[in-house]
Enzyme design. Structure first.
Site, PDB file in Angstrom:
ATOM      1  N   ALA A 234       0.915  -1.251   0.104  1.00 41.62           N
ATOM      2  CA  ALA A 234       0.029  -0.150  -0.298  1.00 41.62           C
ATOM      3  C   ALA A 234       1.057   1.215   0.005  1.00 41.62           C
ATOM      4  CB  ALA A 234      -0.724  -0.021   1.354  1.00 41.62           C
ATOM      5  N   SER A 235       0.263   2.228  -0.710  1.00 44.02           N
ATOM      6  CA  SER A 235       0.792   3.594  -0.498  1.00 44.02           C
ATOM      7  C   SER A 235       2.390   3.599  -1.449  1.00 44.02           C
ATOM      8  CB  SER A 235       1.286   4.293   0.760  1.00 44.02           C
ATOM      9  OG  SER A 235       1.546   5.560   0.759  1.00 44.02           O
ATOM     10  N   GLY A 236       3.383   3.740  -0.674  1.00 43.25           N
ATOM     11  CA  GLY A 236       4.681   3.365  -1.283  1.00 43.25           C
ATOM     12  C   GLY A 236       4.846   2.090  -1.792  1.00 43.25           C
TER      13      GLY A 236
END
Length: 509
Positions: A371-373
């Site tokens: 998730a995210s990065g």
């Protein structure tokens, strides 16, 4: 089961790696035979404690078998045993797996399913287990338990702590700016409870995971989903009540189960895999496996004294570069198990993925969390594979600081700060941001968010508007992400491997 035709090389870029491994060197052959084993064996998986993503980071890890072995070793042992005439069955002693996410147990359960499709039985043996562990056991032909077993089949919950009230009492002010109404990571410090978007997101995650949980157990136990929901609501269970409820098949001790295996010798996954590989060279096509495990940081990958570790952008980028420049490597699998981290470090890895893709296919295999990065690093790949229970998405950004001035006043600390530059103390903990500084920080966050969404749109061949609607920092399960077009296929490493072979045009022979 078809024998694997592609060679897997491990590039040492996991969180505890000492550096990027040279991915084109000597390796163990896949065609070993494990000389010295008897003709009658069963594979014994003792599953308790931490199941790590990455293989051992030192030679010592190949000499002394880690307990439990890495996820890759466990899955490979089941795959090899399915085709091995000397292995007649698999036994899973399933106990508490505190750090394993849903994707890990789903990947193991999938591997058990493939083993069973070879015509060989798999048995689970329980002493003490919770929801995830019972979910894994339900993928076996039979579930055995000792009479005093404790089976905590009670359903799923999400429990979030909020610290704003505590921070207020001690004089700490949390200051964060972010983009995306669902980007709720700072909420624990800025709120006293769920905001509506935060609650909406958590409810959706629970609904998706609980649906997968109930459906899989119902299928494994040949019951209706309604029966399983009722059984969950009646939990927890001891061995006798679990037997009456049809959640286990028989109450037996380990020695009694051993007797039923008719004198078969026990093989442990680590030694079995090592012995099966042999020590020859292999001329088959090669696929590089590169790990991104842990929080993403600039620089080198490193371990953490508190457990887990960090995926360093330099380490990962070097391994991808090595794989890109090695002409013997036909494709790359990027295995991601990361909640994100530094945006700039994520972009360094994303860039190297793009460069590798210009020369050979790159397929992303997601673990428990990407998730995210963790999504950023793989969004420019040829394809993304995730388990239904993988936590992914979170396409958004936030940043901030804690102002400790109130705490300093309470405990008698004072500071004097000399500046050269109007905003030299922007990130000082001694004062909060001014309105002007908040505006500037938000401008930076919005710029990063636009770039993030643009890159996702390019990688997924969608419009900016489509991705922006799915982004907003929202977290999805792998099943939801696939329906939304953020993931291409559902499954574990085996699915990613088949996809990489397909894209690299590696044949079945």
């Amino acid at each position: 089961m078809k024998r694997r035709t592609a060679w897997i090389l491990v590039a040492g870029v996991a969180a505890v790696a000492v550096g990027a491994a040279a991915v084109g060197g000597l390796a163990l052959a896949l065609r070993g035979r494990g000389a010295g084993w008897s003709a009658n064996n069963y594979l014994y998986l003792d599953l308790q404690g931490e199941i790590s993503e990455e293989p051992p980071s030192s030679d010592l890890g190949t000499i002394f078998e880690r307990q439990p072995p890495s996820l890759r070793t466990l899955v490979e042992s089941l795959e090899r045993a399915a085709d091995d005439p000397r292995v007649s069955a698999a036994v899973l002693r399933v106990s508490i797996l505190p750090d394993s996410g849903w994707a890990t147990v789903q990947e193991l359960r999938d591997a058990v399913g493939r083993f069973r499709r070879s015509g060989k039985p798999a048995y689970a043996h329980l002493e003490f287990c919770g929801n995830k562990e019972y979910y894994l056991a339900s993928g076996c032909d039979k579930i055995y338990a000792i009479p005093s077993a404790l089976i905590e089949l009670t359903g799923l919950r999400s429990e979030v702590s909020f610290f704003k009230g505590t921070l207020d009492k001690v004089g700490i002010q949390a200051q964060f700016e972010g983009v995306g109404k669902y980007k709720n990571a700072p909420n624990q410090f800025t709120e006293t409870g769920f905001t509506e978007p935060h609650r909406e997101q958590m409810d959706a995650l629970l609904d998706s995971l609980y649906g997968q949980f109930v459906s899989a157990i119902a299928q494994g136990r040949r019951r209706t989903p309604e029966d399983i929901r009722a059984a969950i609501d009646a939990g927890p269970y001891d061995g006798s009540s679990a037997l009456r409820a049809g959640l286990v098949d028989e109450l037996v001790y380990q020695d009694q189960l051993d007797t039923r295996l008719k004198g078969a010798s026990r093989l442990t996954p680590g030694r079995y895999v090592k012995g099966s590989r042999g020590f020859g060279l292999d001329s088959r096509p090669k696929i590089a496996l590169v790990y991104v495990v842990g929080d993403i940081i600039p620089g080198r990958s490193q371990g953490s004294p508190l457990g887990g570790g960090f995926a360093g952008s330099d380490t990962v980028a070097e391994a991808l570069k090595d794989a890109r420049e090695d002409g013997a490597i036909r494709a790359v699998i990027l295995r991601v198990d990361s909640p994100g981290g530094s945006g700039t470090a994520s972009e360094v890895i994303w860039r190297e993925v793009g460069l590798a893709r210009q020369k050979k296919p790159v397929v992303v295999s997601m673990g428990d969390v990407a998730a995210s990065g963790g999504y950023y690093v793989g969004m420019g790949s040829d394809a993304i594979v995730a388990e239904p229970g993988t936590i992914t998405g979170s396409i958004g950004v936030f940043g901030g600081k804690f102002s400790l001035h109130g705490l300093y006043d309470k405990i008698g600390i004072s500071k004097e700060i000399l500046l050269r530059g109007r905003r030299a103390d922007l990130f000082s903990t001694y004062r909060p941001w001014s309105d002007d500084e908040r505006v500037r920080m938000r401008e930076l966050m919005e710029s990063f968010y636009r770039d993030f969404v643009t890159k996702v749109a390019q990688g997924r061949h969608r419009s900016y508007e489509d991705i922006d609607a799915l982004a907003q920092g929202r977290v999805w399960t792998g099943a939801e992400a696939q329906r939304n077009g953020l993931v291409d296929r559902l499954g574990g490493f085996a699915v990613a491997l088949d996809l990489a072979k397909e894209k690299a045009k590696i044949g079945k022979g």
